[in-house]
Scaffold this active site. Structure first.
Site: not given
Length: 482
Positions: A178-179, A241, A337
């Site tokens: 998970d960056h 995240h 978004k």
């Protein structure tokens, strides 16, 4: 530890993730000598590339992401890359892949060490893992598997995928990447909490009123409408995240800084996670879909999106734990978004104190993850020449020079895979609890769909639907970032 010997097999080597993130990150590790003489990379994909064409792509990716690199060093780095045209469903292709890996292992004296990186559509993860096992693709040294998100689309599919992968790799060898866990300010959460008495002594339910996590994106789904129809904001952002961030914020202090101790602290916390029921979902969760803007289409008008879709492009909700320093403290999240700006931030809201100044505001601790790296404290101070109070900010901000030194999240996490540090990766026990929570919310939303309660429309360049402002325990509370 320098010059780690290894053959890395990259499934999805022609993809966008490999070009934008993985190849530049590997070059940076090569430049720093973590990998150098004794490594080889096999990039696989269905495209009919050659070794030379792949090396051109790798070279281009490095130059696109670095302003000042040595051309000869990049050429030498790219020479370690090999291409294998590969259909992940075809058994014979795994046999050819095994032969090439063995050849490179001997050429680069990689000592039988293998890393397998799945950088492609998640629906192929189980197939690849099964063939790695059946065709004996693992080496005689260490074998590590890196898996991108999403890991399943619900608990059932995640359990099935985990079972397939565990046939080839034990839990300690699986790196669910998970960056966000590689981002500078996410990695700063534990030092902030645990090394500063001014913070550590108030990081508990006696002083914290609530915690707010905002991961906002300013763009719509674009060309990813087909993918988004299968995920939505909750699966796309919250299950990974946001929950990773929340876990770091709420976990008890580990016994030490080893990966085992940190994961134990996380799992102790998650064992106390409150799974929401339908009444909780009605009160403390919100979902929405963006409508059309002046120059942008509505979600229902996007390519590959069902015009009757109830998939959410915005999700907000509440998380609570029964244990840990923040036991009982509401942790609110929102993500979406087409929001006002692209920003990732955390706001810790401290309780109001009884004092002589009735107009005193609460203190806040804000951690800005993106697009800047910053921590600031909002406190009260006296107005000049009057008796009133004003808001003051004490900040800890990275300079432009420091920001230039911050490694990309993928560079950090790939480094950790090479040195076998699983601290900043997701353990299966943690992922399972995340899915249990998300599945409960998804199930509640399906029931509400049946009652005619659909996602609320919200305008682009806003902060999501109005209902997101009504999820707080106390009606006087509000989002700090607004």
């Amino acid at each position: 530890m320098n010059n780690i010997p290894v053959v890395l097999i990259l499934f999805g080597g022609s993809g966008d993730l490999a070009h934008r993130k993985l190849y530049p990150a590997l070059y940076n590790l090569y430049h720093k000598n973590l990998i150098h003489d004794h490594f080889g990379v096999i990039a696989t994909a269905r495209r009919p590339w050659s070794h030379d064409y792949l090396r051109q792509q790798v070279t281009q990716a490095v130059f696109e992401n670095n302003d000042d690199v040595d051309e000869q060093e990049v050429k030498e780095f790219a020479s370690h890359f090999y291409y294998q045209s590969h259909d992940v469903t075809h058994v014979d292709h795994y046999i050819a892949l095994k032969d090439l890996a063995s050849e490179l292992d001997e050429k680069y004296q990689a000592q039988g060490n293998r890393i397998f990186y799945m950088a492609m559509a998640p629906r192929f993860f189980g197939t690849i893992a099964t063939h790695i096992h059946d065709q004996n693709l693992t080496g005689s040294g260490f074998n590590r598997l890196v898996v991108e998100k999403p890991f399943g689309r619900d608990l059932k599919s995640a359990e099935e995928l985990n079972k397939e992968i565990r046939a080839s790799f034990d839990e300690d060898s699986i790196y669910r990447i998970d960056h966000y866990l590689g981002k500078e300010m996410v990695q700063n959460i534990m030092p902030l909490r645990m090394t500063n008495p001014i913070v550590k002594n108030i990081w508990n339910n006696n002083f914290v009123q609530n915690v707010q996590v905002t991961l906002a994106e300013s763009l719509g789904v674009g060309t990813r409408g087909g993918y988004y129809e299968t995920s939505g904001a909750l699966r796309d952002m919250v299950q990974n995240h946001i929950f990773q961030i929340i876990t770091l914020l709420a976990m008890p202090e580990p016994e030490n800084l080893t990966a085992d101790a940190i994961h134990k602290a996380k799992q102790d916390l998650l064992a106390s996670l409150q799974i929401p029921g339908l009444d909780d979902i009605k009160k403390h969760f919100a979902r929405g879909q963006y409508c059309a803007g002046a120059t942008t289409p509505a979600y229902l008008e996007e390519d590959q999106v069902d015009p009757n879709s109830t998939v959410e492009t915005f999700a907000a909700g509440q998380v609570k734990f029964n244990a840990g320093p923040l036991a009982g403290v509401p942790i609110y999240f929102r993500t979406g978004k087409e929001m006002k700006e692209k920003i990732s931030r955390i706001d810790i809201v401290l309780k109001h104190m009884n004092n002589l100044y009735g107009t005193a505001h609460s203190n806040n601790i804000s951690i800005i993850i993106d697009p800047t790296s910053e921590i600031y404290f909002t406190i009260n101070g006296k107005k000049i020449s009057t008796d009133g109070l004003r808001r003051e900010i004490l900040d800890y901000t990275f300079s432009k020079q420091e920001m230039g030194q911050v490694p990309d999240g993928y560079e950090r996490l790939l480094h950790d895979v090479f040195v076998a540090d699983s601290t900043n990766f997701t353990h299966w026990a943690e992922l399972k609890r995340y899915w249990e929570f998300v599945d409960a919310v998804e199930d509640g939303w399906r029931k509400l769909d049946g009652e005619g309660d659909k996602p609320e429309s919200y305008a682009p360049m806003a902060f999501g639907p109005k209902s997101a402002n009504d999820i707080f325990d106390n009606p006087k509370e509000h989002w700090i970032y607004r």
